[in-house]
Design an enzyme around this catalytic site. Sequence first.
Site, PDB file in Angstrom:
ATOM      1  N   ASN A  87       4.131   3.032   2.735  1.00  0.00           N
ATOM      2  CA  ASN A  87       4.775   2.842   4.038  1.00  0.00           C
ATOM      3  C   ASN A  87       5.558   4.055   4.500  1.00  0.00           C
ATOM      4  O   ASN A  87       6.338   3.958   5.447  1.00  0.00           O
ATOM      5  CB  ASN A  87       5.665   1.599   4.063  1.00  0.00           C
ATOM      6  CG  ASN A  87       4.920   0.363   3.627  1.00  0.00           C
ATOM      7  OD1 ASN A  87       5.320  -0.297   2.683  1.00  0.00           O
ATOM      8  ND2 ASN A  87       3.821   0.064   4.287  1.00  0.00           N
ATOM      9  N   GLY A 125       5.625  -4.587   4.010  1.00  0.00           N
ATOM     10  CA  GLY A 125       5.233  -3.275   3.509  1.00  0.00           C
ATOM     11  C   GLY A 125       4.090  -3.369   2.523  1.00  0.00           C
ATOM     12  O   GLY A 125       3.430  -4.386   2.420  1.00  0.00           O
ATOM     13  N   SER A 126       3.847  -2.282   1.761  1.00  0.00           N
ATOM     14  CA  SER A 126       2.767  -2.267   0.788  1.00  0.00           C
ATOM     15  C   SER A 126       2.733  -0.942   0.051  1.00  0.00           C
ATOM     16  O   SER A 126       3.329   0.048   0.484  1.00  0.00           O
ATOM     17  CB  SER A 126       1.395  -2.484   1.457  1.00  0.00           C
ATOM     18  OG  SER A 126       1.323  -3.709   2.133  1.00  0.00           O
ATOM     19  N   ASN A 127       2.004  -0.904  -1.077  1.00  0.00           N
ATOM     20  CA  ASN A 127       1.607   0.323  -1.747  1.00  0.00           C
ATOM     21  C   ASN A 127       0.093   0.380  -1.789  1.00  0.00           C
ATOM     22  O   ASN A 127      -0.571  -0.655  -1.937  1.00  0.00           O
ATOM     23  CB  ASN A 127       2.114   0.354  -3.201  1.00  0.00           C
ATOM     24  CG  ASN A 127       3.618   0.274  -3.307  1.00  0.00           C
ATOM     25  OD1 ASN A 127       4.332   1.024  -2.653  1.00  0.00           O
ATOM     26  ND2 ASN A 127       4.105  -0.633  -4.146  1.00  0.00           N
TER      27      ASN A 127
END
Length: 779
Positions: A483, A223-225
């Site tokens: 995400n 995932g990520s921001n």
Amino acid sequence: MKLLSMVTALSLAATSLVNAPTAAARYTAEIRRTEYGIPHVTAKDHGGLGFGYGYAFAQDNLCVLASWVITLRGERSRTFGPKEQSDDAVRPVDNLTSDVYYRGVAASGVIRRVLAQPPPLGPSAELRELVAGYVAGYNRYLEETGVANLPDPACRGKSWVGPITADDIWANLLDLNRMAGSSPLKEAIAGGEEPEKTGAPEKTGGPEKAGKPEEAAAPAPPGSNGWALGRRATRSGHGMLLADPHFPWTGIRRFYQVQLTIPGVLDVSGGSLYGTPVVQIGHNARVAWTHTVSHAQRYTLYRLKLAGDGAYLVDGRAEPIGRQVVEVPLQDGTVARRTLYTSRYGPVLAAGRGDGYAYALADVNAANLRSADEWLAMGKARDVAGLRAAQDAHQGMAFVYTLATDVSGSATFADASAVPHVTDAQAERCTVPSPDPSLEAYVLDGSTSACLWGRDRDAVVPGIFGPAAQPRLTRADYVANSNNSPWMTNPAAPLTSYAKVWGPSRTDVEPRPRVSLDMIARRLSGADGLGAPGFTLETLQATAQGKRNLTFEMMRADVAAICRAHPSATASDGRRVDLRQACRTLAAWDGRATLDGAGAILWREFYTGLERPHKPGEPFQQWWKVPFDPEHPLTTPRGLKRDDPYVLRSLADVVQRFVSDGIPLTLTPGQAQRYASVAIPGCTEAEGCFDRIRSRGRLGADGRYPDVDTGSSFMMAVELTPSGPRTRTILTYSLSANASSPHHADQTALFSRGQWVTERFTEAEIRADPRLRVTTVRG
């Protein structure tokens, strides 16, 4: 060619060693290392740039890539044994399955076919030069150093370490693009039957062979921001960006921090995934961008109606199922053999066969090498419009959203990734029952060509949506993603007019995206205690590392009420448990997962325990007091059902476990979480934590989790100004995977303390570093 001895990245002396120039030298590059060993590579052309980058990377992480090359070549069974686990950090499988899969990819000739095409379908001349130079630089370092003298004991003196080829790098780029499609489905593609060794009758395991449908299910990708802030969100009126990718902390999918410069052509700095010669997340002087993992589907399954005699039907006509015999050398000198099956749609899965049907995997990135050229072009963009033009020209992003901003303060979001062209109408018409209900992908009727993927005029390849259909949003305030699907990119302008294959809309935003949007809203209103409204570089850093735990914030009052009403409770085993000390701990905790957050681990174990059945076969429980409401997506669901016996039992169970194991109820993240012996702050995805971390395993009786293996990886906060970018970065696991390197955990120690590295981007900034080390490499 005679070369002077080279200083490695591990040298502590500031020195400059220049190779003797010769007319035969093809590549020349300068490697300047600043604090924490960060390399700044400069060359006059793409080949030289790749050479310098490959050399620098090999100094720090040769062993990781050397092992991965063995994986990509399908040689792990011969080298390490067929039953050992592969080095895939996202989803490891046994070496034999890994080898069958990768040998099948190589034998298919897909890379050869893509390389034979002109750009944008095939690589550009610049990218080919970059890859060739990268390979030459890696091999030059290995030749000069020698396998027996490598600084990393993980592969020093190992027989499996050797030169790499351009094919290895192309294979790595292809596998990266397949990371949300074919690659995590190795077991379903390669089959699980015991292979026969050469000389024995072949066990065909044909398409009619029954299998386990659940084997086809892919795990969730990393995932990520990402935040792109426009002029109305920043105090300066210029663009700012926060990058926070959540990728593995081990293996080939780690980020390497680097600056790549060809004067007058390219000057880009940021995070580059191991074994790739381009920057994936970064900035130049005027533009900054990041990526988060997209919700869109990357593949569909096609149900094949079997016709017997190794064929399947399309439009009433029989088409033969292709056969590919893969042979894998083993440690004992024998060869294991397995047969793979193919169709017009893609590989026929070993899973789900039976009842006259089989299933084929159609991966939208099966032949995609366009992403590397796209990143190269993005690094040369002058503004957001130029970055978008680069993406429209290549259409190679494999599985990520893109968020970007520029000096003028234009902030943009796009799912510019490759997505199967399946409209809602086609999905409704063509969808058939799935072999595995947990699959988050369409299963389409493969017996009719009417269910083939569609085609857009503006798409560079058939079967994907063109840029005009992509979810996009450009704003002067901000765009953000953690995400979640595109619809809550900015709550002031919800996106809803996209096909379902891109992801859901009007659905639960989930805790981490919710806390992300709340963090932005509080900063823009000044309600977060960080001063006047609007972002500065300093408040962007402070906001990103606030360590808020949203689920605790939402349930704090209800937990307090439960504690007042129930000083004790009955656990699942029927025993009575005193809750008073646990309640005091949670009441005193500030709700932040800092190193000294007493109560953070107790809350994690309680909250994540709500998601796990207490007893085998027990159904999933709904503990939210207020359920999700699409009209209020940022404030629902919320609260905890105070009188639910399941909730009370969950609290009793976790307290009982802590007490019986002798774990203090005040256990902190700094005590429970480690990486390379460094205490790590933070909390998990499920808890609603922004810069989240994860360990692959549960809390042990010693009060420790296994080492952190995933989470915030390359964090970058950028403010773009007319006089140049101001940037702060932190590579959470540091630059080198070599445990004996001084740069193995030096940035990790900074991350533990909530500190950042001030990036050196301009010539003046680089030259001003008192620890600067300069090496010129030729070859």
